[in-house]
Structures are given as C-alpha cells and as structure tokens.
Scaffold this active site. Structure first.
Site, mmCIF file in Angstrom:
data_model
loop_
_atom_site.group_PDB
_atom_site.id
_atom_site.type_symbol
_atom_site.label_atom_id
_atom_site.label_comp_id
_atom_site.label_asym_id
_atom_site.label_seq_id
_atom_site.Cartn_x
_atom_site.Cartn_y
_atom_site.Cartn_z
ATOM 1 N N ASP A 1 42.317 50.920 43.810
ATOM 2 C CA ASP A 1 41.270 51.383 44.910
ATOM 3 C C ASP A 1 41.720 51.211 46.300
ATOM 4 O OD1 ASP A 1 39.487 51.544 42.780
ATOM 5 O OD2 ASP A 1 38.317 49.865 43.573
ATOM 6 N N ASP B 1 33.421 37.666 37.503
ATOM 7 C CA ASP B 1 33.877 37.000 36.331
ATOM 8 C C ASP B 1 33.349 35.818 35.923
ATOM 9 O OD1 ASP B 1 34.152 35.527 38.946
ATOM 10 O OD2 ASP B 1 36.313 35.513 38.930
#
Length: 531
Positions: A124, A277
C-alpha cells in the site's frame, strides 16, 4: 476573618470529601491489585503444570518431538505429499523501504511444494520509488521460479485489514486453503510451514496456529530490552495459557497461519478498530473455532528502538483492545452457548479484556502515579494504605513477569519505573478507546530500521481511518516536537514534590520510590530513551 473562613471550608472539604474519596480509591486499587495478582498466579501455576506434563511426555517417548501426533510427523517429513494444502502467504506493507527485502526473501525461502505456495505482497506504499523497488524485488524472485504476486491498491480503504481482505478476493487466492500472515519486518525460518501447517491438517476444528516472536534487536538499547521482558511474558505465559486452557488467545496480527474457511465464517477482515487481528480472533472464537499456540516456533522480527515509534505502537495496542471491548461486549454475552461455553466467555470478557486490557493499564497509573503520591500528601494518619499492596503484591507480580526473561533480571528496577511512566500514556489511550474519542481510530505504522541497523532509519508514517486527518510524524524536526513530552515532565515534577514532602513530613519512606519514579518520568519526558 476571610482567611479563617477559607481555612475552615478547606478543612471541611478535605475531611468530608477529599480524604474519604482517596481512601475509597485505595480500596479500589487494592481490589484490582489482588485481582491482577491472582490472575498472574493462576497463569504461573498453569505454565508450571504444562512444563511438568511435557517433561514427562518427553521422558516416556524420546522420539516424539511435539504433541501433534503421527499424522503431523508424516506431513512434516514429507511436505511433497499429495494431501499438502495450498498455502497463501500475505505480506502487507506500507512504505517499508528498509525491511521489504528481508520479509520477501524469508517468505520466498520457506520450504513447501512450489505448486502449492503463493506469496502475495500487499504493498500500500504511497511513495512511487518504494513501490517500484518492492515490485522489482517481487519480479526478481518470480524470475527464480517463485510463485509471487505483487498487489498495489490505489485506494487504501481499510488499511492493513482492507489490503488483506482485497488480497483474499483474488482468483488465485481463492484456491488456497490456508493463509500465513507476516508483517513487513518478520522473517520466518525455512521450516515455518512444516512446523505449523500440520496442526491445522490434523484437526479441522483449529482455525489459527500462532507462532512466537523472536527479536533480532533485543540488545540494541535499554528500551528494546524492556520490551523483550514484557513481550516474553505475553508469549510464554498469556498465549500459552490461553491456548492450553481456553482455546482462545488474541491473534498477534502476524506470524500466524489461518484456515481460510474459518476466516470467512467469522466475517473476514474488518477495520472497525485498530486491532483488526484481535477482532477477527474474537469473532472466529464465538463461532466455535479453536486456536493453537506453538511456542517452540519462533519468527524473527524487530522491536521499535525509538521512543516515538514505541509510544505510537503502545497507543494502538492500548486503545484498540479497549475500543473492541466496547463493541463486542454484548455480542459475546449473547453468543449461543452451543458454540461457546460459559467458561470461555468468562475468560474472554473478564481475564482477556477486563483484567489485561483495562485493569492492568488503569491500575498501574492510578495507583503508583496518583494514589500513592496523594496518600503521602494526605498523611498516614488520615488515609490507610496497606503496605502489602503497595510493596509485596507488585513485587510478586514483577517477579512472575521477570521469570520469562531471566537474562534481564538485573533490569527489573528500570522495567518497573519505565512501565509506570508509560502507564500514563496507555491509560489515556485506553480511555480514548473506551469512549471512542478523538484518535480512537488513529493508525501509525511502527518505525522499522531494518535488522537494527542504525544507518537505515525510516520515518514513521501516521494514518487514520476514513474521516480522520492524516499526518506524518516525520515532518516535525524541532527539539520540542521530537524529544520533549510535557505530560511526563509534569508527572516527574509532581512526584518530585511528593518525594520532598515525604522527606520532610512523612514516616513511611515512600520518598525512595517517589524519587526514582520522578527521575524516570523526567528521563522519558526529555526523550532520553531508545536510540
């Protein structure tokens, strides 16, 4: 007359409001300290029992290397077997100029059938030069016959979670049964898949296999040594106990292998908090999936070695869980007991979130940096502060923590003082997450130097969720912006005043602790920590 009236009013407020409130705060801190101590003691006993059990098993069967069974050993010895699953390796990164070669090279060097392994680099990066370098590195490995794909998004929606979600939607990724995830500074050993995938193959109910972190720059400075002590306890005790007793522990976001079906059933990656996560792990657990922690498998990675990078990391690690707790509390309570037992719910809400993510931060700052200094000013004749809570309980907790890193036992005093100072920063982040205030969704990419090489320094990149202002921390270069932290300096000044007051009027010798804590606050406040 006027001064006498004010003095009378202050005595009335002091005796009727201030002292009772302070005494109540002491009792609350006592209760939280005992709760935290019992939790640490429980985990220490579990770890000791696990050690004895494994030692007995090793003695009874010397040839058995782990607890995975014969089927796992067969796959470990013959990775080319026809039943070996298709594995996707995702490496999310953002402007990782110093470490991209390390992570890509380590992932491409893992032992697994070449036709059943796909490396996916999710870049990214906003810097065109870095994008070109990362893509060139992927092309170099592709020229060696490695199945590696370079993916770059023009729209960074969802940040890391969004990148991994988009990566799983690729046509070639849909063919994979498992997905291994490594952050840009993580370097798995060649046998990583051989030691983790067998656990997932042996038990179809296991959703995640999490490996331990191994730090390549732990000896770089005192800051990294202190971090090693805290993280060693997390991996060797908290993760171990969660895996052995409850079947749940927080996914660390990297150095783990997920079953794609479990990931999809849990709803996939979501960016509603900065701990995507942990969010995924909770949702998968509520759907009946189990996790396994393999502490004997370590993955090399880098600790932040600058105070700026460490503060940003700790803000995310403290704010994110608190914000997630706010969002999933009712979801956990209402989850069907057919999938999640009441014992597992209790562990998740009370032990994992309430004690470790809230109480641990709030207690450390409120008790050791606020209540104890306030008791010194109030005087022992007016406020009762049990010494066993102020001295013995924290000493026992500290020793239990230090047992995981015996080589750093001589740094215990530094660790305690530094953690107490950082608790102010973590408490602020925890409250921001609970209240979902400004900065609750701020994401700062941790500064990585590239295998602890001081010549390679990459400025930290700051990003926020959609709707938030985006900033870059590297643009500030003045002394005051980079090194001076006013809140820590003010804390040091207050503690110093309380220490001097205790020397003059006190009787309990708290000034010894207060002087040391004050010095630590000044050291952190002026930025004399880290490299």
């Amino acid at each position: 007359m006027m001064s006498g009236g004010l003095a009378w009013a202050w005595r009335a407020v002091r005796c009727g409001v201030v002292l009772p409130t302070l005494q109540l705060a002491v009792y609350v801190c006592v209760a939280m300290s005992i709760m935290l101590f019992l939790e640490r003691l429980y985990m220490a006993l579990v770890v000791a029992a696990l050690w004895l059990i494994r030692r007995r098993r090793r003695r009874s069967n010397r040839r058995e290397q782990d607890d995975d069974g014969a089927e796992n050993d067969q796959l470990l010895q013959d990775p080319e077997a026809a039943n070996s699953p298709m594995v996707l390796v995702q490496i999310p990164m953002f402007n990782e100029k110093q470490v991209y070669r390390l992570s890509i090279g380590a992932a491409c060097g893992m032992t697994w059938p070449s036709d059943k392994l796909v490396i996916q680099v999710l870049d990214d990066s906003t810097d065109p030069a870095i994008r070109e370098m990362v893509e060139g590195e992927c092309g170099r490995w592709a020229g060696k016959g490695v199945s590696i794909r370079y993916e770059n998004r023009r729209n960074r929606s969802g940040y890391k979670a969004g990148a991994m979600r988009e990566g799983l939607r690729k046509a070639y990724a849909r063919e994979c049964e498992l997905v291994a995830i490594f952050d840009a500074d993580f370097q798995p050993d060649a046998d990583f898949l051989l030691r983790t995938v067998p656990v997932l193959v042996a038990d179809p109910g296991v959703a995640l296999v999490q490996a331990r972190w191994r730090f390549v720059n732990a000896d770089e400075c005192l800051l990294t040594r202190i971090q090693e002590m805290s993280l060693d306890y997390h991996f060797r005790v908290e993760q171990e106990v969660g895996s052995a007793c409850h079947g749940f522990f927080g996914f660390n976001g990297t150095a783990g292998v997920w079953r794609v079906r479990a990931l999809e059933e849990a709803g996939g990656w979501k960016e509603r908090t900065t701990v995507e996560d942990m969010d995924l792990a909770v949702r998968a657990s509520l759907r009946g999936w189990w996790f396994v922690y393999v502490g004997h498998v370590g993955v090399r990675n880098e600790l932040p070695s600058t105070l700026r990078a460490y503060r940003y990391q700790q803000h995310r690690w403290s704010c994110g869980p608190a914000n997630l707790f706010r969002k999933i509390f009712l979801e956990v309570l209402s989850s069907p007991t057919a999938r999640v037992s009441p014992w597992k719910k209790l562990h998740l809400l009370y032990d994992f979130f309430f004690l470790r993510k809230l109480v641990a931060h709030l207690l450390t700052f409120s008790f050791y940096c606020v209540v104890i200094p306030a008791c010194v000013l109030a005087g022992s004749d007016h406020v009762r502060l049990p010494k066993y809570v102020a001295l013995y309980v924290p000493a026992a907790i500290t020793l239990l923590n230090a047992a995981c890193t015996p080589r750093s036992c001589h740094l215990l005093i530094f660790w305690i003082l530094f953690e107490n100072v950082m608790s102010m920063h973590r408490t602020k982040a925890t409250l921001i997450g609970l209240l979902e205030a400004t900065r609750a969704n701020e994401w700062v990419v941790t500064d990585k130097r590239g295998n602890a090489n001081p010549k390679h320094q990459q400025p930290a990149n700051t990003t926020t969720r959609p709707g938030r202002k985006t900033t870059t921390s590297s643009s500030r270069t003045s002394f005051f912006n980079n090194d001076v932290h006013v809140a820590e300096i003010l804390l040091g000044a207050c503690l110093l005043y309380c220490a001097l007051y205790d020397i003059a009027y006190g009787r309990d010798s708290f000034y010894i602790y207060l002087l040391l804590q004050s010095a630590a606050a000044f050291i952190v406040g002026f930025g004399y920590v880290g490299t």
